[in-house]
Enzyme design. Structure first.
Site, PDB file in Angstrom:
ATOM      1  N   GLY A   1       0.630  -1.170  -0.156  1.00 14.90           N
ATOM      2  CA  GLY A   1       0.204  -0.077  -0.052  1.00 14.90           C
ATOM      3  C   GLY A   1       0.815   1.167  -0.089  1.00 14.90           C
ATOM      4  O   GLY A   1       1.877   1.324  -0.339  1.00 14.90           O
ATOM      5  N   CYS A   2       0.200   2.445   0.293  1.00 12.89           N
ATOM      6  CA  CYS A   2       0.654   3.891   0.210  1.00 12.89           C
ATOM      7  C   CYS A   2       2.087   3.883   0.956  1.00 12.89           C
ATOM      8  O   CYS A   2       2.859   5.004   0.771  1.00 12.89           O
ATOM      9  CB  CYS A   2      -0.170   4.841   0.661  1.00 12.89           C
ATOM     10  SG  CYS A   2      -1.768   4.813  -0.658  1.00 12.89           S
ATOM     11  N   PHE A   3       2.233   3.385   2.250  1.00 14.08           N
ATOM     12  CA  PHE A   3       3.307   3.512   3.009  1.00 14.08           C
ATOM     13  C   PHE A   3       4.455   2.957   2.471  1.00 14.08           C
ATOM     14  O   PHE A   3       5.784   2.943   3.028  1.00 14.08           O
ATOM     15  CB  PHE A   3       2.997   2.984   4.524  1.00 14.08           C
ATOM     16  CG  PHE A   3       3.166   1.593   4.583  1.00 14.08           C
ATOM     17  CD1 PHE A   3       4.342   1.022   5.011  1.00 14.08           C
ATOM     18  CD2 PHE A   3       1.971   0.904   4.582  1.00 14.08           C
ATOM     19  CE1 PHE A   3       4.240  -0.418   4.988  1.00 14.08           C
ATOM     20  CE2 PHE A   3       1.864  -0.307   4.977  1.00 14.08           C
ATOM     21  CZ  PHE A   3       3.064  -1.218   4.934  1.00 14.08           C
ATOM     22  N   ALA A   4       4.416   2.095   1.474  1.00 19.73           N
ATOM     23  CA  ALA A   4       5.483   1.256   1.102  1.00 19.73           C
ATOM     24  C   ALA A   4       6.664   1.904   0.385  1.00 19.73           C
ATOM     25  O   ALA A   4       8.019   1.690   0.295  1.00 19.73           O
ATOM     26  CB  ALA A   4       5.108   0.153  -0.016  1.00 19.73           C
TER      27      ALA A   4
ATOM     28  N   ILE B   1       2.357   7.155   4.217  1.00 19.00           N
ATOM     29  CA  ILE B   1       1.236   6.870   4.935  1.00 19.00           C
ATOM     30  C   ILE B   1       0.219   5.726   4.404  1.00 19.00           C
ATOM     31  O   ILE B   1       0.162   5.887   3.127  1.00 19.00           O
ATOM     32  CB  ILE B   1       0.315   7.966   5.282  1.00 19.00           C
ATOM     33  CG1 ILE B   1       1.022   9.133   5.893  1.00 19.00           C
ATOM     34  CG2 ILE B   1      -0.902   7.536   6.306  1.00 19.00           C
ATOM     35  CD1 ILE B   1       0.318  10.650   6.016  1.00 19.00           C
TER      36      ILE B   1
END
EC number: 2.3.1.212
Length: 383
Positions: A163-166, A365
């Site tokens: 997801g986006c925190f990666a 995030i």
């Protein structure tokens, strides 16, 4: 006789990890945000849902996005009508696309990064490949090795469904690999396309519509290594520190579930508040030991989760508008590209900034945790 400690010391780099090159790419299909609601409701045979379309139009108008890039064209969707429905089984069709296109798009960005680096790709020692799409065996890391002609002995790490925190996670992993393996040169690839998440609208699942309004396709690649070769390698950023934390009371705030209909997206309304409420605590824990308490004294590379998140973070920390300018630019021109966004923003910052020796902050995030990195900026002129 050589001691174990001497062996361990010899295996480690002398200095910190640095970002040595950055490359980005997108699919050729560009979609304007202002006309996307008309296209989306037409291609999904949902034009009769007038009120829902009006809601979606408002979402798109408030998204701060001007355009996005998408692999899925009208022709592809017409050939795969099940992908245009809300609950039709379509995972097989989606998988057939992404297992080919994810590494293929990754190769484009990796080629640009290698070219900027200026060294032969045979010197790559490690590969970190990250995507939210296309879980398969062997994975996209293996496919990229074959497509790109990397050495079969390259050490690989495949990351799915992060997801986006990666974007922050891959930098943290690359830092550890580079600093603990003397001479390592780590190729990082974040390749994201929305094939797995595209679906028709639903009156009862508005958070799905939020995803349809925000997400776009893109791939970014960087090369990370410690102890850069003088006169040969040109470090862009130094990776000083990395941390990650799970926000309290955040379970269920952001979720993705792989189902027969694809990857379903679930988002609670309180996500921006969760992040803004907890961000200053994380900042204090990270920067107080460095005696840094003025958040406007830092460069910011914040993942553009959406306009509401950016607005609340900016207000909570009293950030000047220009601090999130690079993030806003990427959101405007590409949408939310999940893991690839942070690396796209890195590219913007290094191209636009002429600063030297300034501490840089990365914030990514998702799901819902925060990945924090501290970077030092090197003065570098692009030819």
């Amino acid at each position: 006789m050589v001691t174990v400690e001497e062996v361990r010391k010899a295996q480690r780099a002398e200095g910190p990890a640095t970002v040595l090159a950055i490359g980005t790419a997108t699919p050729p299909n560009c979609v304007g945000q202002s006309t996307y609601p008309d296209y989306y409701f037409r291609i999904t045979n949902s034009e009769h849902k007038i009120e829902l379309k009006q809601k979606f139009q408002r979402m798109c108008d408030k998204s701060m996005i001007k355009k996005r890039y998408m692999y899925l064209t009208e022709e592809i969707l017409k050939e795969n009508p099940s992908m245009c429905e809300y609950m039709a089984p379509s995972l097989d069709a989606r998988q057939d696309m992404v297992i080919v296109e994810i590494p293929k798009l990754g190769k484009e960005a990796a080629t640009k990064a290698i070219k900027e680096w200026g060294q032969p790709k045979s010197k790559i020692t490690h590969l970190v490949f990250c995507t939210t799409s296309g879980v398969d065996m062997p994975g996209a890391d293996y496919q990229l090795i074959k497509l790109f002609g990397l050495r079969p002995s390259v050490k690989r790490l495949m990351m799915y469904q992060q997801g986006c925190f990666a974007g922050g996670t891959v930098l943290r992993l690359a830092k550890d690999l580079a600093e603990n393996n003397r001479g390592a040169r780590v190729l990082v690839v974040c390749s994201e396309i929305t094939v797995v998440t595209f679906r028709g609208p639903s009156d009862t699942h508005l958070d799905c519509l939020v995803g349809q309004a925000l997400f776009g396709d893109g791939v970014a690649s960087i090369i990370v290594g410690a102890d850069p070769l003088p006169e040969i390698e040109k470090p862009l950023f130094e990776l000083v520190s990395a941390a990650q934390t799970i926000l309290p009371d955040s379970e269920g705030a952001i979720e993705g579930h792989l189902r027969e209909v694809g990857l379903t997206f679930h988002l609670l309304e309180n996500v921006p508040a969760l992040i803004s409420k907890n961000i200053e605590k994380s900042l204090n824990e990270t920067f107080k030991p460095l005696d840094i308490m003025d958040w406007n004294s830092l460069f910011w590379i914040a993942h553009p989760g959406g306009p509401a998140i950016l607005d609340q973070v900016e207000a909570k920390l009293g950030l000047k508008p220009e601090k999130l300018e690079a993030t806003g630019h990427i959101l405007s021109e590409y949408g939310n590209m999940s893991s690839a966004c942070v690396l796209f923003i890195l590219d913007v910052v290094r191209r636009k900034s002429a600063a030297n020796g300034v501490t840089t902050r990365i914030l990514s995030i998702g799901q819902i945790s925060k990945s924090l990195l501290i970077l030092a900026w090197f003065l570098f002129s692009l030819v």
